[in-house]
Design a protein around this motif. Structure first.
Motif, short mmCIF file in Angstrom:
data_model
loop_
_atom_site.label_atom_id
_atom_site.label_comp_id
_atom_site.label_asym_id
_atom_site.label_seq_id
_atom_site.Cartn_x
_atom_site.Cartn_y
_atom_site.Cartn_z
N TYR B 10 -18.24 -17.06 -11.09
CA TYR B 10 -19.36 -17.07 -12.03
C TYR B 10 -19.43 -15.75 -12.80
O TYR B 10 -19.80 -15.74 -13.99
CB TYR B 10 -20.67 -17.30 -11.29
CG TYR B 10 -21.87 -17.12 -12.19
CD1 TYR B 10 -22.01 -17.88 -13.35
CD2 TYR B 10 -22.84 -16.17 -11.91
CE1 TYR B 10 -23.09 -17.70 -14.19
CE2 TYR B 10 -23.92 -15.98 -12.75
CZ TYR B 10 -24.04 -16.76 -13.88
OH TYR B 10 -25.10 -16.57 -14.72
N LYS B 12 -17.08 -14.29 -13.94
CA LYS B 12 -16.13 -14.42 -15.05
C LYS B 12 -16.57 -15.48 -16.05
O LYS B 12 -15.84 -15.80 -16.98
CB LYS B 12 -14.74 -14.76 -14.50
CG LYS B 12 -14.17 -13.66 -13.62
CD LYS B 12 -12.87 -14.13 -12.98
CE LYS B 12 -12.36 -13.09 -11.99
NZ LYS B 12 -11.20 -13.61 -11.21
N GLY B 13 -17.74 -16.06 -15.79
CA GLY B 13 -18.26 -17.02 -16.76
C GLY B 13 -18.14 -18.47 -16.35
O GLY B 13 -18.38 -19.35 -17.16
N ASP B 14 -17.78 -18.71 -15.08
CA ASP B 14 -17.60 -20.10 -14.64
C ASP B 14 -18.96 -20.70 -14.30
O ASP B 14 -19.54 -20.43 -13.24
CB ASP B 14 -16.68 -20.13 -13.42
CG ASP B 14 -16.28 -21.55 -13.07
OD1 ASP B 14 -16.98 -22.50 -13.51
OD2 ASP B 14 -15.29 -21.72 -12.35
N LEU B 15 -19.46 -21.52 -15.19
CA LEU B 15 -20.77 -22.14 -14.95
C LEU B 15 -20.70 -23.17 -13.83
O LEU B 15 -21.69 -23.41 -13.14
CB LEU B 15 -21.26 -22.80 -16.23
CG LEU B 15 -21.81 -21.85 -17.28
CD1 LEU B 15 -22.15 -22.61 -18.54
CD2 LEU B 15 -23.02 -21.12 -16.75
N PHE B 18 -21.38 -21.42 -10.69
CA PHE B 18 -22.81 -21.14 -10.56
C PHE B 18 -23.58 -22.39 -10.14
O PHE B 18 -24.47 -22.33 -9.28
CB PHE B 18 -23.35 -20.61 -11.89
CG PHE B 18 -24.82 -20.32 -11.86
CD1 PHE B 18 -25.30 -19.14 -11.31
CD2 PHE B 18 -25.74 -21.23 -12.36
CE1 PHE B 18 -26.66 -18.88 -11.27
CE2 PHE B 18 -27.09 -20.98 -12.33
CZ PHE B 18 -27.55 -19.80 -11.79
N ALA B 19 -23.24 -23.50 -10.74
CA ALA B 19 -23.91 -24.76 -10.39
C ALA B 19 -23.67 -25.09 -8.91
O ALA B 19 -24.57 -25.60 -8.23
CB ALA B 19 -23.40 -25.89 -11.28
N VAL B 22 -25.92 -22.92 -6.82
CA VAL B 22 -27.29 -23.42 -6.88
C VAL B 22 -27.45 -24.63 -5.97
O VAL B 22 -28.43 -24.74 -5.21
CB VAL B 22 -27.66 -23.78 -8.34
CG1 VAL B 22 -28.99 -24.50 -8.40
CG2 VAL B 22 -27.70 -22.53 -9.19
N ALA B 23 -26.48 -25.53 -6.04
CA ALA B 23 -26.57 -26.74 -5.21
C ALA B 23 -26.54 -26.40 -3.72
O ALA B 23 -27.21 -27.06 -2.92
CB ALA B 23 -25.41 -27.67 -5.57
N GLU B 26 -30.22 -24.18 -3.09
CA GLU B 26 -31.54 -24.47 -3.66
C GLU B 26 -32.49 -25.12 -2.65
O GLU B 26 -33.69 -24.86 -2.67
CB GLU B 26 -31.41 -25.34 -4.91
CG GLU B 26 -30.85 -26.73 -4.65
CD GLU B 26 -30.83 -27.58 -5.91
OE1 GLU B 26 -31.35 -27.14 -6.94
OE2 GLU B 26 -30.28 -28.68 -5.84
N GLN B 48 -37.28 -20.86 -9.46
CA GLN B 48 -36.62 -20.61 -10.74
C GLN B 48 -36.38 -19.12 -10.95
O GLN B 48 -35.33 -18.70 -11.43
CB GLN B 48 -37.48 -21.18 -11.87
CG GLN B 48 -36.83 -21.10 -13.24
CD GLN B 48 -37.57 -21.97 -14.25
OE1 GLN B 48 -38.04 -23.06 -13.91
NE2 GLN B 48 -37.67 -21.51 -15.46
N PHE B 51 -33.29 -17.75 -9.12
CA PHE B 51 -32.00 -17.98 -9.78
C PHE B 51 -31.90 -17.19 -11.09
O PHE B 51 -30.81 -16.77 -11.47
CB PHE B 51 -31.80 -19.48 -10.03
CG PHE B 51 -31.49 -20.24 -8.78
CD1 PHE B 51 -30.37 -19.95 -8.02
CD2 PHE B 51 -32.33 -21.24 -8.33
CE1 PHE B 51 -30.08 -20.64 -6.86
CE2 PHE B 51 -32.05 -21.95 -7.17
CZ PHE B 51 -30.93 -21.65 -6.43
N LEU B 52 -33.01 -17.01 -11.73
CA LEU B 52 -32.94 -16.21 -12.96
C LEU B 52 -32.59 -14.76 -12.63
O LEU B 52 -31.83 -14.11 -13.36
CB LEU B 52 -34.28 -16.27 -13.70
CG LEU B 52 -34.64 -17.62 -14.30
CD1 LEU B 52 -35.97 -17.58 -15.02
CD2 LEU B 52 -33.55 -18.10 -15.26
N ILE B 55 -28.99 -14.64 -11.97
CA ILE B 55 -28.22 -14.61 -13.21
C ILE B 55 -28.23 -13.20 -13.79
O ILE B 55 -27.20 -12.68 -14.22
CB ILE B 55 -28.83 -15.61 -14.21
CG1 ILE B 55 -28.61 -17.04 -13.73
CG2 ILE B 55 -28.25 -15.42 -15.59
CD1 ILE B 55 -29.43 -18.07 -14.47
#
Lengths: 408, 204
Positions: B10, B12-15, B18-19, B22-23, B26, B48, B51-52, B55
């Motif tokens: 993540y 490196k930008g791998d969304l 990140f998802a 979160v899974a 959460e 929220q 996670f923010l 980020i």
């Protein structure tokens, strides 16, 4: 192990985090101490119950909106650049799956298009501006072919018949916009070569009614002056515009292809792109017939009855085109002759031909090339003459110059 | 792929990574927050926010740090900040220690068995509700330790690091929390026993 030590180690015992030796000692104490055993059983039961309670709903997902918002925030935080840098680009996949817009977004596409466009514009401008004779060659046949395929409908607008009723209705149909705009709209005829355009408002500068000649025009006016004028005018205006363009091309074959775009209206200021316009309409009606042939409207394409006015107009058009062809041919002939002589190493003939080309067409774009070839021919000629005058050379060495001179 | 590898992706930008993180976390975070603040809307906002903050802090994350500990520490800090700002506090701190229940009875006698009939089921739900209330009423230090251990399944050593206390202190807080919950359960059992006696008297 004392009761206080049992109390201190109770959590470790319940979570099985005691070392084995201490665990054994713990169990030994609890087995012999009722108070400690009850405490351990009590807290152990509470822990089991509380754990069951708090973990019973652990599989319930959180509100979905949270994940959506969070992922969106993450996407925004990552931004497009790192994602693009991270995503592996497979050229083959891109080539097969990329859309047209993906193709356009590639970094080399726009510069390539720009470069090609610049070259195209340069080539076009060079051919039109630097070689006006070629433009004449294109424009004259275009005008002739247009005449040959012209509709034979008598369009009052094209004949300059602007009766007030029609004019007002046309203005109304065009949304009240004044017809004579500073820069007239360009209408492209589908049958017309790209060079032949005409301003849509060309009837503004058509000659007055008195200038019109020909039986068809007169008959049209005589039978139903206003109806006949109004009915064709309701149809799309291309015939009239084409007629105007043809007249422009026929009258000024050397300028039509370059100036038709910007023919200014008589009532408007000339376009900033326009060169000084050729006088399309005579300054006065009396001078008009002498200044140019009559309007071409009476239908050149209709076989019979052939109107006299159309026949009168056809002749100068063809003459002009042929004249343009004749003007073109000496240059080409001379150029071809020079090239042939140069290729055949007939140096004297080539030098003379190129010299003549330069003299006759000093402004031609090929002058530099001609000069270079002329110099080369003269150099070759001089060297061959030196060879002749000098020590004996083999016959084969002299063959080419000798042949060139004999042919000359 | 473990959490740390996903986090590195993540960074490196791998969304997708990140998802996945979160899974994975959460649900536990959600239940931790829910039970901590005991308010659905507040828990949602805090989830929220966790996670923010993740980020926001992702660029500074070091691969040597355990993601779950880092994440749960963020959640715990948010909760404690929220709790300290709250006007109402459900219970006073019991850090001084609980009273020994001299009349303690065997555990299985005190906790009704699940699935032993409709009445037991009702009591079971009541127990769960009572536990929720009791957890929410725990002093902050005990509540966070209890929830980090039981909901987030964190070892005591990590809890100690997260809350900034020694491991024995954390275990002591855990024991106090259990004692507090035990008291709540006893009160519930007494209530259920008296209600059952009343029903028995009415039927006889």
């Amino acid at each position: 192990m004392t009761c206080d030590e049992i109390k201190e180690r109770l959590i470790d015992f319940l979570y099985r985090e005691l070392p084995a030796q201490e665990h054994t000692a713990f169990e030994a104490h609890v087995a012999g101490c009722d108070a400690c055993r009850r405490e351990v059983e009590s807290l152990g039961g509470t822990l089991t119950t509380a754990r069951t309670a708090v973990r019973s709903t652990l599989d319930d997902p959180p509100p979905a909106g949270v994940r959506v918002a969070v992922l969106e925030a993450a996407r925004a935080a990552v931004g497009p650049a790192p994602m693009a840098a991270r995503m592996p680009v497979k050229p083959a996949a891109v080539a097969t799956k990329g859309s047209f817009w993906d193709f356009l977004r590639r970094p080399w596409v726009l510069p390539s298009f720009a470069a090609v466009s610049m070259i195209a514009v340069f080539v076009f401008a060079r051919s039109v501006i630097l070689h006006p004779e070629e433009a004449r060659q294109i424009a004259a046949p275009a005008a002739e072919s247009e005449v040959a395929t012209k509709d034979n409908e008598a369009v009052p607008e094209a004949k300059g018949e602007r009766d007030p009723e029609l004019s007002s209705r046309l203005e109304k149909e065009r949304g009240g916009v004044k017809v004579a705009s500073p820069r007239p709209a360009i209408v492209v005829s589908p049958r017309r070569p790209p060079a032949a355009f005409a301003p849509s408002d060309s009837y503004e500068r058509l000659p007055p009614r008195e200038m019109q000649t020909g039986p068809a025009a007169n008959a049209g006016r005589a039978s139903a002056p206003h109806k006949a004028a109004a009915k064709p005018a309701e149809e799309p205006p291309p015939p009239e515009r084409k007629g105007e363009a043809r007249r422009v091309a026929a009258e000024k074959p050397d300028k039509a292809s370059t100036r038709e775009f910007d023919q200014p209206l008589e009532k408007t200021a000339p376009s900033r792109y326009a060169t000084p316009p050729p006088p399309l309409a005579p300054a006065s009606p009396a001078a008009a017939p002498a200044a140019r042939p009559p309007a071409p409207e009476p239908a050149m394409a209709k076989p019979a009855p052939a109107p006299q006015g159309a026949a009168d107009e056809e002749a100068p058009r063809q003459t002009t085109a042929k004249r343009a062809m004749r003007e073109q041919s000496p240059l080409e002939e001379l150029s071809q002759r020079a090239e042939r002589a140069f290729a055949a190493q007939r140096w004297a003939e080539a030098a003379a031909a190129f010299r003549e080309l330069i003299r006759l067409h000093p402004d031609n774009a090929l002058v530099a090339s001609w000069k270079g070839r002329q110099r080369a021919s003269e150099t070759a000629l001089a060297s061959s003459q030196k060879a002749k005058a000098g020590p004996p050379v083999r016959a084969s060495d002299r063959a080419a110059p000798a042949e060139a001179s004999s042919k000359k | 792929m473990n959490d740390e590898a996903l986090m590195a992706l993540y960074q490196k930008g791998d969304l997708g990574a990140f998802a996945e993180l979160v899974a994975r976390h959460e649900k536990r975070l959600w239940h931790f927050l829910q039970r901590f603040v005991h308010e659905q809307a507040t828990a949602e906002d805090l989830l929220q926010e966790v996670f923010l903050r993740m980020i926001k802090s992702a660029p500074e994350w070091q691969p040597t740090a355990k993601v779950s500990t880092w994440l749960y520490t963020i959640a715990r800090n948010l909760c404690t900040d929220h709790a300290r700002r709250a006007v109402f506090r459900a219970a006073a701190s019991l850090d001084g220690g609980g009273q020994e229940d001299s009349g303690a009875r065997p555990l299985m006698d005190r906790i009704p068995a699940e699935g032993a009939g409709a009445e037991s089921a009702v009591i079971g739900r009541e127990i769960a509700a009572r536990i929720d209330t009791a957890v929410a009423a725990l002093p902050l230090e005990q509540r966070e330790v209890f929830l980090m251990r039981e909901v987030m399944d964190m070892p005591f050593a990590e809890i100690a690091a997260a809350v900034g206390a020694s491991e024995p202190t954390v275990k002591s807080r855990m024991r106090y929390a259990l004692e507090r919950l035990r008291t709540a359960l006893e009160e519930l059992r007494d209530t259920a026993a008296s209600a059952g006696a009343e029903r028995a008297g009415q039927t006889s």
